[in-house]
Design a protein around this motif. Sequence first.
Motif, PDB file in Angstrom:
ATOM      1  N   PRO A  11       5.766  14.094   6.682  1.00  7.25           N
ATOM      2  CA  PRO A  11       5.202  12.855   7.248  1.00  7.25           C
ATOM      3  C   PRO A  11       4.794  12.991   8.711  1.00  7.25           C
ATOM      4  CG  PRO A  11       7.251  12.425   6.055  1.00  7.25           C
ATOM      5  CD  PRO A  11       7.128  13.910   6.194  1.00  7.25           C
ATOM      6  N   PHE A  12       5.432  13.902   9.439  1.00  5.54           N
ATOM      7  CA  PHE A  12       5.117  14.085  10.852  1.00  5.54           C
ATOM      8  C   PHE A  12       3.716  14.663  11.054  1.00  5.54           C
ATOM      9  CE2 PHE A  12       9.316  12.960  11.166  1.00  5.54           C
ATOM     10  CZ  PHE A  12       9.884  13.093  12.417  1.00  5.54           C
ATOM     11  N   MET A  13       3.192  15.369  10.058  1.00  9.07           N
ATOM     12  CA  MET A  13       1.895  16.014  10.211  1.00  9.07           C
ATOM     13  C   MET A  13       0.785  14.987  10.441  1.00  9.07           C
ATOM     14  SD  MET A  13       2.569  19.263  10.009  1.00  9.07           S
ATOM     15  CE  MET A  13       3.918  18.660  11.023  1.00  9.07           C
ATOM     16  N   VAL A  21       0.845  -1.202   0.000  1.00 10.64           N
ATOM     17  CA  VAL A  21       0.000   0.000   0.000  1.00 10.64           C
ATOM     18  C   VAL A  21       0.878   1.249   0.000  1.00 10.64           C
ATOM     19  CG1 VAL A  21      -1.734   1.302   1.285  1.00 10.64           C
ATOM     20  CG2 VAL A  21      -1.910  -1.190   1.142  1.00 10.64           C
ATOM     21  N   VAL A  22       1.937   1.219   0.812  1.00 12.76           N
ATOM     22  CA  VAL A  22       2.872   2.346   0.846  1.00 12.76           C
ATOM     23  C   VAL A  22       3.514   2.560  -0.523  1.00 12.76           C
ATOM     24  CG1 VAL A  22       5.054   3.178   1.805  1.00 12.76           C
ATOM     25  CG2 VAL A  22       3.365   2.129   3.308  1.00 12.76           C
ATOM     26  N   GLY A  23       3.946   1.473  -1.162  1.00 14.57           N
ATOM     27  CA  GLY A  23       4.584   1.589  -2.472  1.00 14.57           C
ATOM     28  C   GLY A  23       3.653   2.138  -3.534  1.00 14.57           C
ATOM     29  N   ALA A  24       2.418   1.620  -3.583  1.00  8.92           N
ATOM     30  CA  ALA A  24       1.451   2.112  -4.566  1.00  8.92           C
ATOM     31  C   ALA A  24       1.077   3.553  -4.275  1.00  8.92           C
ATOM     32  CB  ALA A  24       0.206   1.230  -4.558  1.00  8.92           C
ATOM     33  N   GLY A  25       0.879   3.873  -2.996  1.00  7.04           N
ATOM     34  CA  GLY A  25       0.566   5.257  -2.633  1.00  7.04           C
ATOM     35  C   GLY A  25       1.694   6.202  -2.975  1.00  7.04           C
ATOM     36  N   ALA A  47       8.054   6.956   4.027  1.00  5.72           N
ATOM     37  CA  ALA A  47       8.249   6.251   2.756  1.00  5.72           C
ATOM     38  C   ALA A  47       7.245   6.720   1.712  1.00  5.72           C
ATOM     39  CB  ALA A  47       8.133   4.741   2.970  1.00  5.72           C
ATOM     40  N   LEU A  48       6.008   6.988   2.145  1.00  3.48           N
ATOM     41  CA  LEU A  48       4.994   7.515   1.222  1.00  3.48           C
ATOM     42  C   LEU A  48       5.463   8.823   0.597  1.00  3.48           C
ATOM     43  CD1 LEU A  48       2.069   7.554   0.053  1.00  3.48           C
ATOM     44  CD2 LEU A  48       1.398   8.773   2.129  1.00  3.48           C
ATOM     45  N   GLN A  49       6.110   9.661   1.394  1.00  2.00           N
ATOM     46  CA  GLN A  49       6.543  10.972   0.918  1.00  2.00           C
ATOM     47  C   GLN A  49       7.673  10.885  -0.100  1.00  2.00           C
ATOM     48  OE1 GLN A  49       5.229  13.912   1.707  1.00  2.00           O
ATOM     49  NE2 GLN A  49       3.808  13.266   3.276  1.00  2.00           N
ATOM     50  N   PHE A  50       8.379   9.747  -0.152  1.00  3.84           N
ATOM     51  CA  PHE A  50       9.442   9.609  -1.138  1.00  3.84           C
ATOM     52  C   PHE A  50       8.896   9.793  -2.552  1.00  3.84           C
ATOM     53  CE2 PHE A  50      12.040   7.204   2.067  1.00  3.84           C
ATOM     54  CZ  PHE A  50      13.161   8.010   1.991  1.00  3.84           C
TER      55      PHE A  50
END
Length: 415
Positions: free
Chosen positions: A333-335, A10-14, A138-141
């Motif tokens: 990501p902290f938000m 999910v993280v990778g697709a997102g 990781a999502l933000q990457f």
Amino acid sequence: MKNLFYGWRVVGAGGALQFLQSVLLNSAFGVYVAVLVEERGWSKTALSGAAALKSTEVALLGPILGWMVDRFGAKGPVRIGVILFGIGFMLLSRIDSLLEFYAAFVVIALGSSMFSNLLVSVAIIQWFEKHRTRALSALQFGGAIGGLFVFLVAWSIQTFGWRPTAMGSGILAILVGFPLASVIRSRPADMGLTVDGLPPAEKIEGKAEAPAGPAFTARQALRTSAFWLLSLGHGFSLLVVMAINVHAVTHMKEGLGYTLAQASLFFILVTLGQFFGVMLGWLVGEKFAKRNVAATCMLMHAVGMLLLTFAPGPFILAFGLLLHGVGWGLRGPFMQAIRADYFGRRSIGVILGLSTMITVIGHIFGPLMAGAFADWQGNYIAGFSVLAALAAVGSLFFYMAKPPPVPQAAMAQNR
């Protein structure tokens, strides 16, 4: 890959979806602005209004979309969003007036809000507890890497024109984005899995062990000072982020004397810094108080904006853009992670959605203030300086946002 915890898929697709949105819209919007100002003669304020319109849609839809994801999951909205996003760019390629530009941008904005960082973050929060900040980093990457490729959009616009570039962007968004959207799932339990991929909880007297941590309702969260302080701090950070995204290229071109290609190349430093900031967040996300990290990042935004505004040469300009980017990547990501830490997963979609109704002040007024000052005074100096000062003030909001006491009802529910 077969044994990979589905949450990381999910993280990778997102992240890939955020890459598409970043390279085609968020980072590229400033390039479209610079070209349309020159070709059409439209004012910077008018074009900035499109960015404000996008943000207004996100704010109005945020609570509704958050509730939908909490209740029904993210897969459907994300799929629809990708299709609308692509169609919007196709419409953009056909516009001939400012009104048509706004109409096309309404469709783009609606689509982008339905597979935005917020919606995907809600899904990821449901998949992770122990490694939540790392997963959100990781999502933000995806967004960070996408910004590194904005030069391709600038090159395409200069080589083929902005109309073919917009049409190609729409087709690419649908062909690549729809399969990625199909990977997104919101609840581990729906797939027979558990949070963090851990073994099922032990049974106690016939009942599953209740999850630890807070479980605020949206109404309970709204009654805390932390909700409002975090939202205000986030909103003040976006004053700078959105102003730079929309106007930095034009400022470097008109105010600092760089060509469009040079300005676009310099702008990549923002995303390069964002990438390193996200990486830093991946490493230290669980080691320091998130509100203090966010407060420090606000000061980085402020200093970076001032260096961009008054840069006497390329080295100072590069350092300012990098500093701002690192602050953005580390803070971003902290938000969502800090809100999940404070309020829990129970109603996190609605809580994040409601927060967008406050953070939208940054989305709307950042670009509008910068554009209005530039149209009024002929340069961005005053507008950028005011926004930098507001970012510095915003650091205080994060510093004061201490964890709220857990309501008695939520405590009883977790027993």
